[in-house]
Design a protein around this motif. Structure first.
Motif, PDB file in Angstrom:
ATOM      1  N   VAL A 124       0.437 -10.298  -6.476  1.00 12.13           N
ATOM      2  CA  VAL A 124       0.573  -9.313  -5.398  1.00 12.13           C
ATOM      3  C   VAL A 124      -0.298  -8.101  -5.751  1.00 12.13           C
ATOM      4  O   VAL A 124      -0.343  -7.672  -6.900  1.00 12.13           O
ATOM      5  N   ARG A 125      -0.971  -7.572  -4.752  1.00 11.65           N
ATOM      6  CA  ARG A 125      -1.798  -6.396  -4.969  1.00 11.65           C
ATOM      7  C   ARG A 125      -1.023  -5.132  -4.623  1.00 11.65           C
ATOM      8  O   ARG A 125      -0.344  -5.081  -3.605  1.00 11.65           O
ATOM      9  N   LEU A 126      -1.126  -4.143  -5.500  1.00  7.68           N
ATOM     10  CA  LEU A 126      -0.621  -2.805  -5.222  1.00  7.68           C
ATOM     11  C   LEU A 126      -1.832  -1.924  -4.981  1.00  7.68           C
ATOM     12  O   LEU A 126      -2.849  -2.064  -5.672  1.00  7.68           O
ATOM     13  N   ALA A 127      -1.725  -1.025  -4.005  1.00  5.73           N
ATOM     14  CA  ALA A 127      -2.849  -0.151  -3.696  1.00  5.73           C
ATOM     15  C   ALA A 127      -2.357   1.258  -3.414  1.00  5.73           C
ATOM     16  O   ALA A 127      -1.222   1.456  -2.964  1.00  5.73           O
ATOM     17  N   TRP A 128      -3.223   2.208  -3.710  1.00  2.00           N
ATOM     18  CA  TRP A 128      -2.950   3.610  -3.449  1.00  2.00           C
ATOM     19  C   TRP A 128      -4.118   4.181  -2.670  1.00  2.00           C
ATOM     20  O   TRP A 128      -5.288   3.933  -2.992  1.00  2.00           O
ATOM     21  N   ASP A 129      -3.793   4.966  -1.642  1.00  2.00           N
ATOM     22  CA  ASP A 129      -4.789   5.711  -0.888  1.00  2.00           C
ATOM     23  C   ASP A 129      -4.393   7.175  -0.924  1.00  2.00           C
ATOM     24  O   ASP A 129      -3.202   7.509  -0.857  1.00  2.00           O
ATOM     25  N   THR A 130      -5.392   8.043  -1.009  1.00  2.00           N
ATOM     26  CA  THR A 130      -5.088   9.470  -0.925  1.00  2.00           C
ATOM     27  C   THR A 130      -4.731   9.818   0.514  1.00  2.00           C
ATOM     28  O   THR A 130      -5.086   9.087   1.453  1.00  2.00           O
ATOM     29  N   VAL A 131      -4.055  10.927   0.686  1.00  2.00           N
ATOM     30  CA  VAL A 131      -3.719  11.412   2.023  1.00  2.00           C
ATOM     31  C   VAL A 131      -4.995  11.571   2.839  1.00  2.00           C
ATOM     32  O   VAL A 131      -5.057  11.183   4.017  1.00  2.00           O
ATOM     33  N   GLU A 132      -6.035  12.100   2.211  1.00  2.00           N
ATOM     34  CA  GLU A 132      -7.301  12.319   2.907  1.00  2.00           C
ATOM     35  C   GLU A 132      -7.899  11.005   3.403  1.00  2.00           C
ATOM     36  O   GLU A 132      -8.459  10.939   4.508  1.00  2.00           O
TER      37      GLU A 132
ATOM     38  N   GLY B 111       0.826  -1.197   0.000  1.00  2.00           N
ATOM     39  CA  GLY B 111       0.000   0.000   0.000  1.00  2.00           C
ATOM     40  C   GLY B 111       0.860   1.247   0.000  1.00  2.00           C
ATOM     41  O   GLY B 111       1.868   1.309   0.691  1.00  2.00           O
ATOM     42  N   MET B 112       0.447   2.233  -0.793  1.00  2.00           N
ATOM     43  CA  MET B 112       1.173   3.496  -0.878  1.00  2.00           C
ATOM     44  C   MET B 112       0.189   4.642  -0.676  1.00  2.00           C
ATOM     45  O   MET B 112      -0.969   4.541  -1.087  1.00  2.00           O
ATOM     46  N   VAL B 113       0.662   5.699  -0.064  1.00  2.00           N
ATOM     47  CA  VAL B 113      -0.151   6.898   0.100  1.00  2.00           C
ATOM     48  C   VAL B 113       0.310   7.891  -0.956  1.00  2.00           C
ATOM     49  O   VAL B 113       1.510   8.114  -1.136  1.00  2.00           O
ATOM     50  N   THR B 114      -0.654   8.481  -1.653  1.00  2.00           N
ATOM     51  CA  THR B 114      -0.317   9.406  -2.715  1.00  2.00           C
ATOM     52  C   THR B 114      -0.952  10.773  -2.501  1.00  2.00           C
ATOM     53  O   THR B 114      -2.089  10.869  -2.045  1.00  2.00           O
ATOM     54  N   ALA B 115      -0.201  11.789  -2.826  1.00  2.00           N
ATOM     55  CA  ALA B 115      -0.705  13.153  -2.758  1.00  2.00           C
ATOM     56  C   ALA B 115      -1.460  13.525  -4.028  1.00  2.00           C
ATOM     57  O   ALA B 115      -2.202  14.501  -4.047  1.00  2.00           O
ATOM     58  N   ASP B 116      -1.293  12.739  -5.103  1.00  2.00           N
ATOM     59  CA  ASP B 116      -1.907  13.057  -6.400  1.00  2.00           C
ATOM     60  C   ASP B 116      -2.284  11.744  -7.083  1.00  2.00           C
ATOM     61  O   ASP B 116      -1.475  11.163  -7.811  1.00  2.00           O
ATOM     62  N   MET B 117      -3.501  11.272  -6.833  1.00  2.00           N
ATOM     63  CA  MET B 117      -3.932   9.980  -7.370  1.00  2.00           C
ATOM     64  C   MET B 117      -3.815   9.913  -8.895  1.00  2.00           C
ATOM     65  O   MET B 117      -3.248   8.949  -9.417  1.00  2.00           O
ATOM     66  N   PRO B 118      -4.315  10.904  -9.664  1.00  2.00           N
ATOM     67  CA  PRO B 118      -4.195  10.783 -11.119  1.00  2.00           C
ATOM     68  C   PRO B 118      -2.743  10.660 -11.600  1.00  2.00           C
ATOM     69  O   PRO B 118      -2.449   9.866 -12.488  1.00  2.00           O
ATOM     70  N   ALA B 119      -1.830  11.421 -11.003  1.00  2.00           N
ATOM     71  CA  ALA B 119      -0.421  11.347 -11.416  1.00  2.00           C
ATOM     72  C   ALA B 119       0.187   9.997 -11.053  1.00  2.00           C
ATOM     73  O   ALA B 119       0.922   9.406 -11.845  1.00  2.00           O
ATOM     74  N   ALA B 120      -0.129   9.499  -9.855  1.00  2.00           N
ATOM     75  CA  ALA B 120       0.404   8.198  -9.440  1.00  2.00           C
ATOM     76  C   ALA B 120      -0.095   7.095 -10.362  1.00  2.00           C
ATOM     77  O   ALA B 120       0.683   6.260 -10.845  1.00  2.00           O
ATOM     78  N   LEU B 121      -1.390   7.084 -10.645  1.00  2.00           N
ATOM     79  CA  LEU B 121      -1.947   6.022 -11.489  1.00  2.00           C
ATOM     80  C   LEU B 121      -1.429   6.124 -12.922  1.00  2.00           C
ATOM     81  O   LEU B 121      -1.158   5.096 -13.564  1.00  2.00           O
TER      82      LEU B 121
ATOM     83  N   ASP C  83       8.736   7.813  -8.785  1.00  5.13           N
ATOM     84  CA  ASP C  83       7.320   7.989  -9.112  1.00  5.13           C
ATOM     85  C   ASP C  83       6.860   9.360  -8.615  1.00  5.13           C
ATOM     86  O   ASP C  83       7.647  10.094  -7.994  1.00  5.13           O
ATOM     87  N   PRO C  84       5.615   9.765  -8.866  1.00  6.73           N
ATOM     88  CA  PRO C  84       5.179  11.114  -8.486  1.00  6.73           C
ATOM     89  C   PRO C  84       5.222  11.403  -6.985  1.00  6.73           C
ATOM     90  O   PRO C  84       5.212  12.568  -6.587  1.00  6.73           O
ATOM     91  N   ASP C  85       5.277  10.368  -6.153  1.00  3.43           N
ATOM     92  CA  ASP C  85       5.327  10.592  -4.708  1.00  3.43           C
ATOM     93  C   ASP C  85       6.723  10.395  -4.127  1.00  3.43           C
ATOM     94  O   ASP C  85       6.884  10.345  -2.912  1.00  3.43           O
ATOM     95  N   GLY C  86       7.734  10.258  -4.992  1.00  2.00           N
ATOM     96  CA  GLY C  86       9.100  10.144  -4.515  1.00  2.00           C
ATOM     97  C   GLY C  86       9.553   8.733  -4.193  1.00  2.00           C
ATOM     98  O   GLY C  86      10.634   8.535  -3.640  1.00  2.00           O
ATOM     99  N   ASN C  87       8.748   7.730  -4.544  1.00  2.00           N
ATOM    100  CA  ASN C  87       9.153   6.342  -4.323  1.00  2.00           C
ATOM    101  C   ASN C  87      10.086   5.893  -5.437  1.00  2.00           C
ATOM    102  O   ASN C  87       9.929   6.289  -6.590  1.00  2.00           O
TER     103      ASN C  87
END
Length: 137
Positions: free
Chosen positions: A47-55, A9-19, A117-121
């Motif tokens: 393996v599942r990859l997931a993204w959640d917004t900061v909110e 799981g990753m937390v993203t500040a910008d879902m469209p950019a991350a995806l 990536d857009p979140d610095g990973n």
């Protein structure tokens, strides 16, 4: 019973950019997911990859703060061959993603490169190097 690895799981500040970044790496992420607060994709390896917004994260952990510094998470994508490592690295960096390490032949026997990536990973790209030819008998 033994737990088995299943999810990153990753937390993203910008879902469209991350995806958009991970779509370029071949993940099947529908375009309507860009506005979702939580998105998951199952890789070909299961393996599942997931993204959640900061909110979203703050909705269940109001005190959550993003980690500071580098190296929050690193992912690696296997490419079919050496040329694909170079091509994907070139495509991602041409699209504006930071090249962290240009493709090189690593001592452990892989063509390797790293992109941010857009979140610095750190996202690594790799393919096995061909086995050295055996010396003539």
């Amino acid at each position: 019973m033994t737990p088995r690895f299943d999810f990153v799981g990753m937390v993203t500040a910008d879902m469209p950019a991350a995806l958009a970044f991970y779509r370029r790496l071949g993940l099947d992420l529908p375009s309507d997911a860009d506005s979702a607060p939580h998105v998951e994709a199952t890789t070909p390896g299961g393996v599942r990859l997931a993204w959640d917004t900061v909110e979203t994260v703050r909705s269940f952990d109001p005190d959550w703060r993003p980690p500071t510094g580098e190296g929050r998470v690193a992912l690696a994508f296997r490419c079919d061959d050496l040329a694909e490592v170079d091509a994907v690295y070139a495509e991602l960096t041409a699209a504006g993603h930071p090249g962290l390490r240009e493709p090189w032949d690593a001592v452990w026997g892989q063509r390797y490169a790293s992109v941010g990536d857009p979140d610095g990973n750190s996202v690594d790209l790799y393919a096995p190097l061909p086995a050295p030819a055996a010396p003539p008998a």
